[in-house]
Scaffold this active site. Structure first.
Site, PDB file in Angstrom:
ATOM      1  N   LYS A   1    -113.240 -10.846  70.238  1.00 34.33           N
ATOM      2  CA  LYS A   1    -114.170 -11.261  71.409  1.00 34.33           C
ATOM      3  C   LYS A   1    -115.478 -11.856  71.078  1.00 34.33           C
ATOM      4  CE  LYS A   1    -115.448  -6.337  72.065  1.00 34.33           C
ATOM      5  NZ  LYS A   1    -117.037  -6.446  72.173  1.00 34.33           N
ATOM      6  N   ASP A   2    -115.916 -11.536  69.652  1.00 35.02           N
ATOM      7  CA  ASP A   2    -117.356 -11.808  69.162  1.00 35.02           C
ATOM      8  C   ASP A   2    -117.099 -13.182  68.482  1.00 35.02           C
ATOM      9  OD1 ASP A   2    -118.179  -9.381  69.864  1.00 35.02           O
ATOM     10  OD2 ASP A   2    -117.648  -8.363  67.814  1.00 35.02           O
ATOM     11  N   ARG A  21    -121.127  -8.970  81.241  1.00 34.80           N
ATOM     12  CA  ARG A  21    -119.850  -8.806  82.040  1.00 34.80           C
ATOM     13  C   ARG A  21    -119.512  -7.470  82.582  1.00 34.80           C
ATOM     14  NH1 ARG A  21    -115.295  -6.601  80.830  1.00 34.80           N
ATOM     15  NH2 ARG A  21    -115.818  -6.386  78.904  1.00 34.80           N
ATOM     16  N   ARG A  22    -119.657  -6.635  81.906  1.00 35.49           N
ATOM     17  CA  ARG A  22    -119.516  -5.126  82.380  1.00 35.49           C
ATOM     18  C   ARG A  22    -120.636  -4.713  83.318  1.00 35.49           C
ATOM     19  NH1 ARG A  22    -118.323  -2.882  76.338  1.00 35.49           N
ATOM     20  NH2 ARG A  22    -115.969  -3.279  76.130  1.00 35.49           N
ATOM     21  N   ARG A  32    -126.965  -0.246  73.268  1.00 37.42           N
ATOM     22  CA  ARG A  32    -126.596  -0.669  72.115  1.00 37.42           C
ATOM     23  C   ARG A  32    -126.060   0.256  70.941  1.00 37.42           C
ATOM     24  NH1 ARG A  32    -128.428  -5.341  69.968  1.00 37.42           N
ATOM     25  NH2 ARG A  32    -126.920  -4.969  68.387  1.00 37.42           N
ATOM     26  N   ARG A  47    -122.842   5.494  71.187  1.00 38.85           N
ATOM     27  CA  ARG A  47    -122.826   5.147  72.571  1.00 38.85           C
ATOM     28  C   ARG A  47    -122.166   6.423  73.372  1.00 38.85           C
ATOM     29  NH1 ARG A  47    -120.644  -0.804  73.216  1.00 38.85           N
ATOM     30  NH2 ARG A  47    -119.793  -0.446  71.063  1.00 38.85           N
ATOM     31  N   CYS A  60    -120.043 -15.665  74.624  1.00 42.73           N
ATOM     32  CA  CYS A  60    -119.162 -14.438  74.990  1.00 42.73           C
ATOM     33  C   CYS A  60    -120.090 -13.221  75.600  1.00 42.73           C
ATOM     34  CB  CYS A  60    -118.544 -13.967  73.554  1.00 42.73           C
ATOM     35  SG  CYS A  60    -119.823 -13.585  72.306  1.00 42.73           S
TER      36      CYS A  60
END
Length: 314
Positions: A80-81, A125-126, A143, A149, A237
């Site tokens: 995804k990166d 997106r989230r 982050r 997190r 992305c």
């Protein structure tokens, strides 16, 4: 044969790299490996949100440069990166079997979040998608690695929940931290999420043969469709584009969604076809999103954060 492997230094990146090494060793026990880790721009800056870097490939650029300088033989990425356009001379050599691509809500369920609940994520997106489903919550930018997190849902100033990738939690042995795995049709995941992308030099035919031995054809078809959709949209992305790939009777269905940052507007497109047409399927999905106004939403989303940076070509 000795293969030099490029990777980031985070616990998740190292776990993923060792997983790939294990797959290769199972097929080629005589191969030896040397891990060469490197720090990326996003590793060095743990404060800025991803969209604020004004570049694509914030987790991959340094590793591509390692490949081009012949310092490593291949690099293991969280797919995804990895940008949908690779540097000249480099290829996406292999994609092993995908881990669960869905997003996970940690600390609460979607339904149990109280009005005004503070939900942490570093992803546009989230952010957009949680506001689409729960417009009454407050999104807090966060982050860092997975462990720090997760720690943000504990302590005196705790968040009510954080959104993380289920795949990362599982690869780190933290699956118990998941409170709810989100339905990907309602909360589509990032393009390539849960998959690992192995990048190598196009000219290294012997190395490519080794890497292709661990490729999962089904996963490759899914991510080829997803990445073609993203490329057709012209979106990086970090922008609010989600995907959900599924199979029925050997045919691939791709559902994709573009969401406005405030969550008030959603555009959804769905296409299906045989695995061998995965890239074409992705292009068709991207074009359908554009026809419905997806590009407008994405351009507006980025302008809201930085009117001086143009991600889209005129």
């Amino acid at each position: 044969m000795l293969l030099r492997v490029g990777t980031r230094r985070s616990p998740l990146a190292m776990a993923q790299t060792n997983f790939v090494i294990g797959l290769i060793k199972a097929a080629f026990p005589e191969i030896e490996f040397e891990i060469r880790s490197a720090s990326t721009v996003a590793d060095r800056d743990r404060v800025s949100e991803f969209h604020q870097f004004r570049m694509v490939g914030v987790f991959t650029t340094e590793h591509e440069e390692q490949l081009l300088r012949n310092e490593v033989d291949f690099v293991v990425h969280s797919l995804k990166d990895l940008p949908t356009t690779l540097r000249d001379g480099l290829v996406l050599a292999a994609v092993p079997k995908r881990e669960d691509p869905r997003d996970a809500l940690c600390g609460a369920t979607l339904e149990s979040l109280r009005p005004g609940a503070r939900v942490g994520t570093g992803s546009l997106r989230r952010r957009a998608q949680i506001l689409s489903l729960r417009p009454d919550v407050t999104v807090v930018p966060i982050r860092g690695n997975v462990g720090p997190r997760l720690a943000k849902i504990e302590g005196d100033d705790a968040l009510d929940a954080v959104i993380l990738a289920e795949a990362g939690l599982r690869r780190l042995g933290l699956a118990d931290a998941t409170t709810e795995t989100l339905d990907p049709h309602a909360f589509p995941y990032a393009v390539g999420q849960g998959a690992l992308g192995i990048e190598a030099r196009a000219q290294d035919s012997d190395i490519l043969k080794v890497l292709q031995a661990i490729q999962c054809p089904q996963t490759r078809a899914e991510v080829d469709a997803e990445r073609a959709m993203m490329h057709t949209l012209g979106a990086g992305c970090s922008l609010p584009v989600g995907a959900c790939a599924s199979w029925k009777d050997g045919r691939l269905t791709l559902q994709a969604q573009v969401t406005s940052l405030d969550g008030q507007e959603r555009i959804i497109a769905t296409e299906e076809g045989p695995a061998e047409t995965a890239a074409d399927l992705g292009v068709a999905t991207g074009e359908a999103l554009k026809t419905q106004g997806g590009t407008r939403i994405l351009e507006t989303s980025y302008r809201e954060f930085n009117s001086h940076f143009k991600l889209f070509k005129s």
